[in-house]
Motif scaffolding. Structure first.
Motif, PDB file in Angstrom:
ATOM      1  N   ALA A   1     -11.891 -20.473  -0.754  1.00 52.90           N
ATOM      2  CA  ALA A   1     -12.594 -19.977   0.428  1.00 52.90           C
ATOM      3  C   ALA A   1     -13.663 -20.954   0.888  1.00 52.90           C
ATOM      4  CB  ALA A   1     -13.227 -18.623   0.116  1.00 52.90           C
TER       5      ALA A   1
ATOM      6  N   ALA B   1      -9.298 -20.521   2.916  1.00 53.57           N
ATOM      7  CA  ALA B   1      -9.466 -19.145   3.389  1.00 53.57           C
ATOM      8  C   ALA B   1     -10.885 -18.982   3.902  1.00 53.57           C
ATOM      9  CB  ALA B   1      -9.198 -18.149   2.263  1.00 53.57           C
TER      10      ALA B   1
ATOM     11  N   VAL C   1      -5.546 -14.187   1.122  1.00 55.30           N
ATOM     12  CA  VAL C   1      -4.645 -15.313   1.371  1.00 55.30           C
ATOM     13  C   VAL C   1      -3.764 -15.554   0.149  1.00 55.30           C
ATOM     14  CG1 VAL C   1      -4.528 -17.791   1.845  1.00 55.30           C
ATOM     15  CG2 VAL C   1      -6.211 -16.369   3.023  1.00 55.30           C
TER      16      VAL C   1
END
Length: 264
Positions: A130, A188, A196
């Motif tokens: 992320a 992500a 994801v």
């Protein structure tokens, strides 16, 4: 043995259809791996791989971080060589289950994946990270070599020369750098790494499971030469020719439909 479906367990295992979700669940310590967590994580991975209904695994961490590494507080205790060897070899079961187990494993990183957290992530088949996340082979900062397979898995992704530099320097690697180096496969939004990862894992649940298991086994064993790769084909492919999944794939091709693989 801890109940892995208990939300209070330091390792949890839950199912979402054909996907097994395994979570490091010690957010107060940024999911730093304790000895108990190491044992339970190995148990969870064995359970997921043995589950005939499971087609893919997602590994994540509770809270804002994936894993900050090993439990540094345990490093203050005296650690005789023999006992240390046994503990390290015990932890190696996790690496083998991630890298060579039959089911594809997708890692979902939020926040930090440092030390053993980086080792866990790179032992997985696919890494989703992320925004705002970072990795670090931090071992040198506490006078140790990388463990849980990181010297091998890191070199598999970035090459030996770059791997040595990252291990020597123990520098933090932000998301953009990790993507550029090939340490991360998919990015992500912050807070969406698991979503994801689940999406990527869902794609694997529709694939034929036996070839995935054999490809993982072949890469974990390693290819020293072209001849090693060709030998793996000779060893694996004839048996797959006789599988029901292969016939299903052929039938689906001619019938212009999506195959429904059963792992048989």
């Amino acid at each position: 043995m801890s109940d892995l479906t208990d939300s209070g367990s330091p390792i949890t295992l839950n199912k979402q259809g054909a996907i097994s979700l395994i979570q490091l669940n010690n957010p107060k310590r940024r999911n730093a791996l304790s000895r108990e967590m190491t044992t339970l994580l190995a148990d969870a991975l064995r359970e997921a791989h043995a589950d005939e209904e499971c087609r893919a695994i997602v590994l994540s961490g509770a809270g804002e971080h994936f894993c900050a590494g090993g439990d540094v507080s345990a490093m203050q205790a005296e650690r005789p060589i023999l006992g240390s060897r046994l503990r390290i070899e015990h932890a190696h079961h996790i690496v083998r289950l991630l890298a060579a187990g039959p089911k594809p494993v997708v890692c979902a990183i939020e926040g930090v994946a440092y030390g053993l957290g980086m080792s866990l992530a790179l032992a997985c088949d696919i890494v989703v990270a992320a925004e705002g996340s970072s990795m670090c082979a931090v071992f040198n900062k506490v006078g140790l070599v990388p463990d849980m397979g990181l010297m091998w898995t890191l070199a598999q992704r970035v090459g030996v020369a770059r791997s040595k530099q990252l291990c020597f320097s123990a520098e933090a690697i932000d998301l953009e750098s990790a993507l550029g180096l090939g340490l991360v496969d998919h990015r992500a939004d912050k807070g969406a790494a698991v979503a994801v990862a689940l999406d990527r894992a869902a794609a694997f649940t529709r694939s034929a499971p036996m070839p995935i298991a054999l490809v993982k086994a072949a890469y974990a064993k390693g290819f020293g030469s072209l001849e090693d790769a060709l030998r793996a084909e000779v060893d694996y492919q004839p048996a797959l020719y006789l599988s029901a999944d292969h016939q299903e794939g052929v039938n689906a091709f001619f019938e212009k439909r999506k195959p429904e693989f059963k792992g048989k």
